[in-house]
Design an enzyme around this catalytic site. Structure first.
Site, short mmCIF file in Angstrom:
data_model
loop_
_atom_site.label_atom_id
_atom_site.label_comp_id
_atom_site.label_asym_id
_atom_site.label_seq_id
_atom_site.Cartn_x
_atom_site.Cartn_y
_atom_site.Cartn_z
CE1 TYR A 51 32.20 36.61 40.83
CE2 TYR A 51 32.44 34.66 42.06
CZ TYR A 51 31.88 35.40 41.19
OH TYR A 51 30.53 34.93 40.71
CD GLU A 52 40.32 42.34 39.89
OE1 GLU A 52 41.04 43.39 39.93
OE2 GLU A 52 39.44 42.35 39.19
CB SER A 53 36.91 40.96 45.70
OG SER A 53 35.81 39.81 45.77
N GLY A 54 39.26 38.43 46.15
CA GLY A 54 39.75 37.69 47.01
C GLY A 54 38.83 36.28 47.66
CB VAL A 82 43.41 42.22 46.12
CG1 VAL A 82 43.57 42.57 44.50
CG2 VAL A 82 41.86 42.40 46.40
#
Length: 252
Positions: A51-54, A82
């Site tokens: 997920y883009e949030s890391g 990120v």
């Protein structure tokens, strides 16, 4: 006899089936997250969700409400920054598949999520914009686009190229030095489209159960190319529907 299901469930199941065990997948929220989490439960237990949030290797017990949902961090193998997601994992091509949505999609898989209208400074509609989508489109091994099919969304030429697909045809990505293969699959509520191997033009390869070909043609803003070997998408199985609905119930 197959159980009854909705168009969104058909889309989720079709997208999930395209994800293989052992793949890494850059996941968004909404239908892509449903598809990825369904795949992990149904047939791909070693699918790595990013997920883009890391959150790397997230294994949520329910569908996340956003990329910042604590459930993702709590169940992830690790959590990174990120910038590291993009600079180390995405841009060097370490992620196999990325999911993208669109406001407009053209016949070569170019995506618009920026403006509707020809005047960027004074558009008819200003859309949310790019986010990380251009980098996903450029650098993931391949891209799956999920979008309901209508002539309003499937257009001859996008008003603005937010995320590069196949440009004006085969070879454009290579000329620009883009490492990923670009869109290899478009999942709609009517069927599945894949780029023609010779031209990269999106071609209808599968129709979902109960959908007539004429309906798909009318829902496309260009002269839709249809595969000579057009197939019917297998209907969702009872197991797939049960797993998907259990995910949704857990998220209610």
């Amino acid at each position: 006899m197959s159980a009854e299901y909705t168009a969104d469930e058909m889309m989720s199941v079709a997208a999930a089936r395209a994800l293989g065990d052992g793949m890494s997948c850059f996941v968004g929220i909404g239908l892509p997250s449903k598809a990825a989490n369904l795949a992990r439960r149904a047939h791909a237990p070693n699918l790595t969700l990013i997920y883009e949030s890391g959150c790397l290797g997230a294994k949520p017990s329910r569908l996340p409400l956003s990329i910042g949902d604590g459930e993702l961090a709590d169940t992830a193998d690790t959590v990174i920054s990120v910038p590291e997601v993009f600079n180390y994992w995405l841009q060097p091509g370490r992620i196999d598949v990325g999911f993208l949505g669109a406001a407009q999609l053209d016949k070569f898989g170019n995506i618009n999520t920026t403006v509707i209208g020809s005047d960027y400074r004074d558009p008819k509609v200003r859309l949310p914009g790019a986010g990380g989508a251009p980098e996903i489109a450029a650098s993931c091994g391949e891209v799956f686009v999920v979008l309901r099919q209508s002539s309003r969304a499937f257009v001859e030429k996008v008003d603005f190229v937010t995320s590069f697909g196949h440009g004006t045809g085969k070879g454009d990505r290579e000329r620009l030095g883009l490492p990923g293969r670009g869109p290899t699959l478009v999942v709609t509520d009517l069927g599945l489209l894949r780029p023609d191997p010779e031209t990269a033009e999106l071609t209808l390869t599968e129709l979902h159960p109960g959908v007539e070909l004429e309906r798909a043609i009318k829902a496309t803003g260009w002269k839709l190319k249809v595969s000579d070997d057009l197939k019917a998408t297998p209907a969702p199985t009872e197991q797939e529907l049960t797993l998907l609905r259990d995910l949704e119930k857990a998220s209610a």
